[in-house]
Motif scaffolding. Structure first.
Motif, PDB file in Angstrom:
ATOM      1  N   GLY A 133     -21.157  39.011  -2.313  1.00 25.48           N
ATOM      2  CA  GLY A 133     -21.291  37.766  -1.564  1.00 25.48           C
ATOM      3  C   GLY A 133     -22.319  37.881  -0.455  1.00 25.48           C
ATOM      4  O   GLY A 133     -23.131  36.962  -0.251  1.00 25.48           O
ATOM      5  N   PHE A 193     -25.735  35.709  -1.170  1.00 21.55           N
ATOM      6  CA  PHE A 193     -25.612  34.393  -0.554  1.00 21.55           C
ATOM      7  C   PHE A 193     -25.657  34.380   0.980  1.00 21.55           C
ATOM      8  O   PHE A 193     -25.757  33.313   1.562  1.00 21.55           O
ATOM      9  CB  PHE A 193     -24.301  33.725  -1.004  1.00 21.55           C
ATOM     10  N   TYR A 245     -30.391  34.438   3.681  1.00 23.22           N
ATOM     11  CA  TYR A 245     -30.581  33.202   4.443  1.00 23.22           C
ATOM     12  C   TYR A 245     -30.314  33.385   5.938  1.00 23.22           C
ATOM     13  O   TYR A 245     -30.253  32.419   6.691  1.00 23.22           O
ATOM     14  CB  TYR A 245     -29.676  32.105   3.866  1.00 23.22           C
ATOM     15  N   PRO A 251     -35.382  34.908  -0.350  1.00 23.49           N
ATOM     16  CA  PRO A 251     -34.553  34.396  -1.450  1.00 23.49           C
ATOM     17  C   PRO A 251     -35.359  33.929  -2.650  1.00 23.49           C
ATOM     18  O   PRO A 251     -34.820  33.864  -3.763  1.00 23.49           O
ATOM     19  CB  PRO A 251     -33.782  33.231  -0.805  1.00 23.49           C
ATOM     20  N   LEU A 260     -31.940  32.432  -8.194  1.00 14.28           N
ATOM     21  CA  LEU A 260     -30.785  32.141  -7.342  1.00 14.28           C
ATOM     22  C   LEU A 260     -31.237  31.708  -5.949  1.00 14.28           C
ATOM     23  O   LEU A 260     -30.582  31.997  -4.946  1.00 14.28           O
ATOM     24  CB  LEU A 260     -29.877  33.379  -7.247  1.00 14.28           C
ATOM     25  N   LEU A 303     -31.461  29.395  -3.072  1.00  9.25           N
ATOM     26  CA  LEU A 303     -30.762  28.224  -2.541  1.00  9.25           C
ATOM     27  C   LEU A 303     -31.306  27.840  -1.161  1.00  9.25           C
ATOM     28  O   LEU A 303     -30.580  27.296  -0.326  1.00  9.25           O
ATOM     29  CB  LEU A 303     -29.256  28.517  -2.442  1.00  9.25           C
ATOM     30  N   ALA A 334     -25.029  27.508  -0.140  1.00 10.17           N
ATOM     31  CA  ALA A 334     -25.137  28.966  -0.103  1.00 10.17           C
ATOM     32  C   ALA A 334     -24.077  29.564   0.818  1.00 10.17           C
ATOM     33  O   ALA A 334     -23.410  30.545   0.457  1.00 10.17           O
ATOM     34  CB  ALA A 334     -26.534  29.381   0.364  1.00 10.17           C
ATOM     35  N   CYS A 335     -23.903  28.978   2.018  1.00 10.12           N
ATOM     36  CA  CYS A 335     -22.955  29.574   2.965  1.00 10.12           C
ATOM     37  C   CYS A 335     -21.522  29.394   2.490  1.00 10.12           C
ATOM     38  O   CYS A 335     -20.681  30.283   2.691  1.00 10.12           O
ATOM     39  CB  CYS A 335     -23.162  29.015   4.377  1.00 10.12           C
ATOM     40  N   ILE A 352     -20.481  29.109  -0.778  1.00  9.93           N
ATOM     41  CA  ILE A 352     -20.268  30.024  -1.907  1.00  9.93           C
ATOM     42  C   ILE A 352     -20.115  31.457  -1.393  1.00  9.93           C
ATOM     43  O   ILE A 352     -19.204  32.190  -1.798  1.00  9.93           O
ATOM     44  CB  ILE A 352     -21.429  29.939  -2.913  1.00  9.93           C
ATOM     45  N   GLY A 353     -21.011  31.866  -0.477  1.00 10.05           N
ATOM     46  CA  GLY A 353     -20.928  33.216   0.076  1.00 10.05           C
ATOM     47  C   GLY A 353     -19.621  33.448   0.803  1.00 10.05           C
ATOM     48  O   GLY A 353     -18.990  34.508   0.647  1.00 10.05           O
ATOM     49  N   THR A 375     -19.344  29.686   7.692  1.00  9.15           N
ATOM     50  CA  THR A 375     -19.054  30.850   6.848  1.00  9.15           C
ATOM     51  C   THR A 375     -17.848  31.618   7.367  1.00  9.15           C
ATOM     52  O   THR A 375     -16.951  32.000   6.588  1.00  9.15           O
ATOM     53  CB  THR A 375     -20.283  31.788   6.799  1.00  9.15           C
TER      54      THR A 375
END
Length: 320
Positions: free
Chosen positions: A23, A27, A31, A111, A119, A121, A128-129, A131-132, A210
């Motif tokens: 993760g 993700f 970023y 990224p 991948l 994003l 992204a945040c 999902i991570g 996050t």
């Protein structure tokens, strides 16, 4: 613990660490989200020293913290946490090298170069945040369910509780808050790098999203919808337990009269409510004070009063 249960527990610890590390690598790190903890601080420092990977900074923080914790807490600081904390940064470093094409890409964490750009994003930072955060929360939840942690700010929280009298959860919040603010200063304002991110304030907000999302995923994996725990404790060591609850735990409790069905003797039973994060610490302390104590732990889905939630107003909208 049987042989199968032992192997299963260790497998789940390393699986959880691998999921969490994935993760971060896919993700979070690309970023410049800074979701607290030693890896969040690693992301901050990687912006200043790009030749050093985020996982390596994890080692730089975790190893001294673990040595200090083992010297101070001794056997209370588990082998599982040590190995989980040693494995995760190494896994992150290896995975980072695998998903980026060149050493220069590993330094930049661009990224657009991640998995050949498949991948990327960059235009969907909220996605992204989230999902991570979910992946990290799932991984960490699996690890914590095996009675381990990944070190980092958990150790800082333990040290602050012991030497500064700060509650464990408050100590973690302070440590993570410091990391997020460091991210704002270094990444958002460009202090130390000379290059301020154009969306620095937004990155800080994404970092907070996050942190919150991953913590809720961990809580759900551990306890479903429950956040507090109710303990009924029967022991002959009331004075020591009382000191621990009032002084170390900074909580209060209630004595309930109980009578054993077999012996017909009357004894005091301790009625105690604690937060989810405090349960493991309380269990260890009870075992240390009185290994023969009888303890029942159950869910307290809502707890109102001093130290917990305030009673809701008449017209306040409730979650249920």
């Amino acid at each position: 613990m049987g042989s199968w249960a032992w192997w299963r527990s260790w497998f789940l610890i390393f699986l959880g660490c691998s999921i969490m590390g994935t993760g971060f690598v896919l993700f979070i790190n690309p970023y410049n989200f800074v979701p607290g903890g030693v890896y969040g601080m690693g992301i901050v420092l990687h912006n200043i020293f790009p030749s050093i990977q985020v996982g390596t900074f994890g080692y730089m923080f975790d190893i001294p913290l673990m040595i200090a914790a083992m010297l101070i807490f001794g056997r209370q600081f588990g082998t599982r946490t040590v190995l989980a904390a040693l494995y995760t940064p190494g896994y992150m470093n290896i995975l980072t090298r695998l998903v980026y094409p060149t050493p220069e890409a590993v330094e930049s964490l661009d990224p657009s170069l991640l998995l050949g750009g498949r991948l990327n994003l960059s235009n969907d930072l909220l996605l992204a945040c989230i999902i991570g955060a979910v992946i990290i929360g799932v991984g960490l939840g699996i690890v914590v369910r095996q009675q381990a942690t990944t070190g980092g700010t958990d150790i800082v929280g333990m040290l602050l509780q012991k030497f500064a009298g700060i509650k464990f959860s408050t100590g973690i919040l302070l440590a993570d808050g410091f990391v997020v603010l460091s991210g704002l200063v270094v990444i958002g304002f460009g202090v130390g790098t000379g290059e301020a991110a154009s969306n620095g304030w937004m990155l800080t907000l994404y970092s907070l999203i996050t942190i919150y999302t991953s913590s809720r995923v961990v809580a759900y994996l551990l306890d479903g919808a429950s956040y507090d725990k109710l303990l009924f404790i029967i022991s002959d060591h009331h004075d020591e337990l009382k000191r621990f609850i009032l002084e170390d735990l900074d909580r209060s409790a209630t004595y309930l009269k109980s009578r054993g069905m077999y012996t017909d003797s009357v004894r005091d039973m301790i009625f105690l409510v604690v937060s989810r994060k405090e349960v493991h610490h309380v269990q260890n302390k009870i075992r240390e004070i009185d290994p023969k104590a009888f303890v029942v732990v159950t869910d307290a889905y809502e707890t109102f009063g001093e130290g917990f939630k305030q009673f809701p107003d008449k017209n306040e909208i409730q979650a249920q």
